[in-house]
Design a protein around this motif. Structure first.
Motif, PDB file in Angstrom:
ATOM      1  N   LYS A 143      13.644 -16.312  23.013  1.00  0.00           N
ATOM      2  CA  LYS A 143      12.898 -16.408  21.936  1.00  0.00           C
ATOM      3  C   LYS A 143      11.352 -16.850  22.036  1.00  0.00           C
ATOM      4  CE  LYS A 143      13.576 -17.567  16.976  1.00  0.00           C
ATOM      5  NZ  LYS A 143      14.449 -18.340  16.038  1.00  0.00           N
ATOM      6  N   ALA A 144      11.077 -17.750  22.497  1.00  0.00           N
ATOM      7  CA  ALA A 144       9.843 -18.216  22.764  1.00  0.00           C
ATOM      8  C   ALA A 144       9.239 -17.413  23.692  1.00  0.00           C
ATOM      9  CB  ALA A 144       9.782 -20.109  23.468  1.00  0.00           C
ATOM     10  N   TYR A 145       9.846 -16.791  24.726  1.00  0.00           N
ATOM     11  CA  TYR A 145       9.124 -16.062  25.626  1.00  0.00           C
ATOM     12  C   TYR A 145       8.841 -14.770  24.702  1.00  0.00           C
ATOM     13  CZ  TYR A 145       8.210 -12.920  29.453  1.00  0.00           C
ATOM     14  OH  TYR A 145       7.613 -12.068  30.536  1.00  0.00           O
ATOM     15  N   ALA A 146       9.650 -14.201  24.138  1.00  0.00           N
ATOM     16  CA  ALA A 146       9.422 -13.026  23.266  1.00  0.00           C
ATOM     17  C   ALA A 146       8.167 -12.982  22.351  1.00  0.00           C
ATOM     18  CB  ALA A 146      10.548 -12.703  22.207  1.00  0.00           C
ATOM     19  N   LYS A 147       7.831 -14.248  21.941  1.00  0.00           N
ATOM     20  CA  LYS A 147       6.648 -14.441  20.974  1.00  0.00           C
ATOM     21  C   LYS A 147       5.304 -14.434  21.835  1.00  0.00           C
ATOM     22  CE  LYS A 147       8.666 -17.916  17.625  1.00  0.00           C
ATOM     23  NZ  LYS A 147       8.769 -19.217  17.218  1.00  0.00           N
ATOM     24  N   GLN A 184       5.737  -6.455  24.632  1.00  0.00           N
ATOM     25  CA  GLN A 184       7.165  -6.286  24.844  1.00  0.00           C
ATOM     26  C   GLN A 184       7.441  -5.801  26.146  1.00  0.00           C
ATOM     27  OE1 GLN A 184       9.196  -8.112  22.579  1.00  0.00           O
ATOM     28  NE2 GLN A 184       7.270  -8.733  21.526  1.00  0.00           N
ATOM     29  N   ASP A 185       6.841  -5.742  27.347  1.00  0.00           N
ATOM     30  CA  ASP A 185       7.241  -5.216  28.419  1.00  0.00           C
ATOM     31  C   ASP A 185       7.903  -5.965  29.365  1.00  0.00           C
ATOM     32  OD1 ASP A 185       5.198  -7.045  29.383  1.00  0.00           O
ATOM     33  OD2 ASP A 185       4.248  -5.701  30.450  1.00  0.00           O
ATOM     34  N   GLY A 186       8.217  -7.273  28.996  1.00  0.00           N
ATOM     35  CA  GLY A 186       9.155  -7.903  29.863  1.00  0.00           C
ATOM     36  C   GLY A 186       8.473  -9.165  30.756  1.00  0.00           C
ATOM     37  N   LYS A 187       7.149  -8.771  30.836  1.00  0.00           N
ATOM     38  CA  LYS A 187       6.279  -9.446  31.690  1.00  0.00           C
ATOM     39  C   LYS A 187       4.956 -10.203  30.882  1.00  0.00           C
ATOM     40  CE  LYS A 187       6.473  -6.165  35.142  1.00  0.00           C
ATOM     41  NZ  LYS A 187       5.650  -4.768  35.774  1.00  0.00           N
ATOM     42  N   LEU A 188       4.881 -11.479  31.239  1.00  0.00           N
ATOM     43  CA  LEU A 188       3.818 -12.285  30.546  1.00  0.00           C
ATOM     44  C   LEU A 188       2.512 -12.357  31.156  1.00  0.00           C
ATOM     45  CD1 LEU A 188       3.257 -13.934  27.991  1.00  0.00           C
ATOM     46  CD2 LEU A 188       4.033 -16.125  29.373  1.00  0.00           C
ATOM     47  N   SER A 189       1.566 -11.664  31.009  1.00  0.00           N
ATOM     48  CA  SER A 189       0.291 -11.404  31.586  1.00  0.00           C
ATOM     49  C   SER A 189      -0.598 -12.738  31.212  1.00  0.00           C
ATOM     50  CB  SER A 189      -0.529 -10.212  31.321  1.00  0.00           C
ATOM     51  OG  SER A 189      -0.655  -9.999  30.086  1.00  0.00           O
ATOM     52  N   PHE A 190      -1.776 -12.942  31.766  1.00  0.00           N
ATOM     53  CA  PHE A 190      -2.613 -13.883  31.437  1.00  0.00           C
ATOM     54  C   PHE A 190      -3.198 -13.835  30.149  1.00  0.00           C
ATOM     55  CE2 PHE A 190      -6.909 -15.763  31.109  1.00  0.00           C
ATOM     56  CZ  PHE A 190      -6.550 -17.373  31.352  1.00  0.00           C
ATOM     57  N   GLU A 191      -3.408 -12.542  29.816  1.00  0.00           N
ATOM     58  CA  GLU A 191      -4.195 -12.166  28.761  1.00  0.00           C
ATOM     59  C   GLU A 191      -3.049 -12.478  27.436  1.00  0.00           C
ATOM     60  OE1 GLU A 191      -4.098 -10.228  31.242  1.00  0.00           O
ATOM     61  OE2 GLU A 191      -6.203 -10.363  32.090  1.00  0.00           O
ATOM     62  N   GLU A 192      -1.828 -12.089  27.526  1.00  0.00           N
ATOM     63  CA  GLU A 192      -0.931 -12.405  26.574  1.00  0.00           C
ATOM     64  C   GLU A 192      -1.151 -13.784  26.162  1.00  0.00           C
ATOM     65  OE1 GLU A 192       2.316  -8.517  26.729  1.00  0.00           O
ATOM     66  OE2 GLU A 192       2.248 -10.275  28.319  1.00  0.00           O
ATOM     67  N   TRP A 193      -1.021 -14.594  27.142  1.00  0.00           N
ATOM     68  CA  TRP A 193      -0.829 -15.949  26.906  1.00  0.00           C
ATOM     69  C   TRP A 193      -2.092 -16.513  26.373  1.00  0.00           C
ATOM     70  CZ3 TRP A 193      -4.386 -19.867  29.089  1.00  0.00           C
ATOM     71  CH2 TRP A 193      -4.075 -20.959  28.819  1.00  0.00           C
ATOM     72  N   ALA A 194      -3.238 -16.019  26.949  1.00  0.00           N
ATOM     73  CA  ALA A 194      -4.653 -16.409  26.204  1.00  0.00           C
ATOM     74  C   ALA A 194      -4.766 -16.065  24.866  1.00  0.00           C
ATOM     75  CB  ALA A 194      -5.710 -15.716  27.164  1.00  0.00           C
ATOM     76  N   VAL A 195      -4.252 -14.893  24.421  1.00  0.00           N
ATOM     77  CA  VAL A 195      -4.272 -14.610  22.872  1.00  0.00           C
ATOM     78  C   VAL A 195      -3.651 -15.522  22.280  1.00  0.00           C
ATOM     79  CG1 VAL A 195      -3.446 -12.962  21.291  1.00  0.00           C
ATOM     80  CG2 VAL A 195      -4.371 -12.089  23.506  1.00  0.00           C
TER      81      VAL A 195
END
Length: 148
Positions: free
Chosen positions: A89-93, A98-109
């Motif tokens: 759940k925390a990862y999905a946020k 929703q590609d199953g990969k957490l990029s730096f940009e997604e974390w930075a947003v």
């Protein structure tokens, strides 16, 4: 002449200092002797009650409790799914596309959004009070009993 005068003054200061040290020796007040103990003639010995046995500690260690929490199906083994599922759940946020990969940009947003929410005066920097608002919220304490 100057040397003679300086020597005389130095000698006078030396003698004065020695005199002050000698006079300043601490001679504390005499401490009076302790009074004799007052014992009653007919004092019965005091009997104390026995101390009960101490409570034993919970046999389950922290590591055993942590294992029990992670073992969702209580079969005595932890599968990869049991270990990963609570974090989905925390990862999905954070995984915005929703590609199953957490990029730096997604974390930075998410980090930038959190920074902008905390920056109340929009000064592009956080004061100590503003930074304190970014702290994780404490979990509500569990009730001591299930009495409602």
């Amino acid at each position: 002449m100057g040397r003679f005068l300086a020597g005389a003054i130095a000698s006078l200061l030396l003698v004065t200092g020695a005199f002050l040290i000698w006079q300043g020796r601490a001679q504390g007040p005499a401490v009076p002797a302790a009074p004799p103990p007052r014992l009653a003639a007919n004092v019965a010995p005091i009997s104390l009650a026995r101390i009960p046995r101490a409570l034993t500690a919970d046999p389950a260690s922290k590591e055993q409790k942590r294992f029990t929490r992670a073992d969702k199906d209580k079969d005595g083994r932890i599968t990869l799914a049991e270990l990963v599922d609570p974090r989905r759940k925390a990862y999905a946020k954070l995984d915005l596309n929703q590609d199953g990969k957490l990029s730096f940009e997604e974390w930075a947003v998410k980090t930038i959004e959190k920074f902008n929410e905390a920056d109340g005066d929009k000064s592009k920097d956080l004061s100590a009070a503003e930074y304190a608002t970014t702290a994780p919220k404490p979990k509500a304490p569990k009730p001591a009993c299930s009495c409602g």
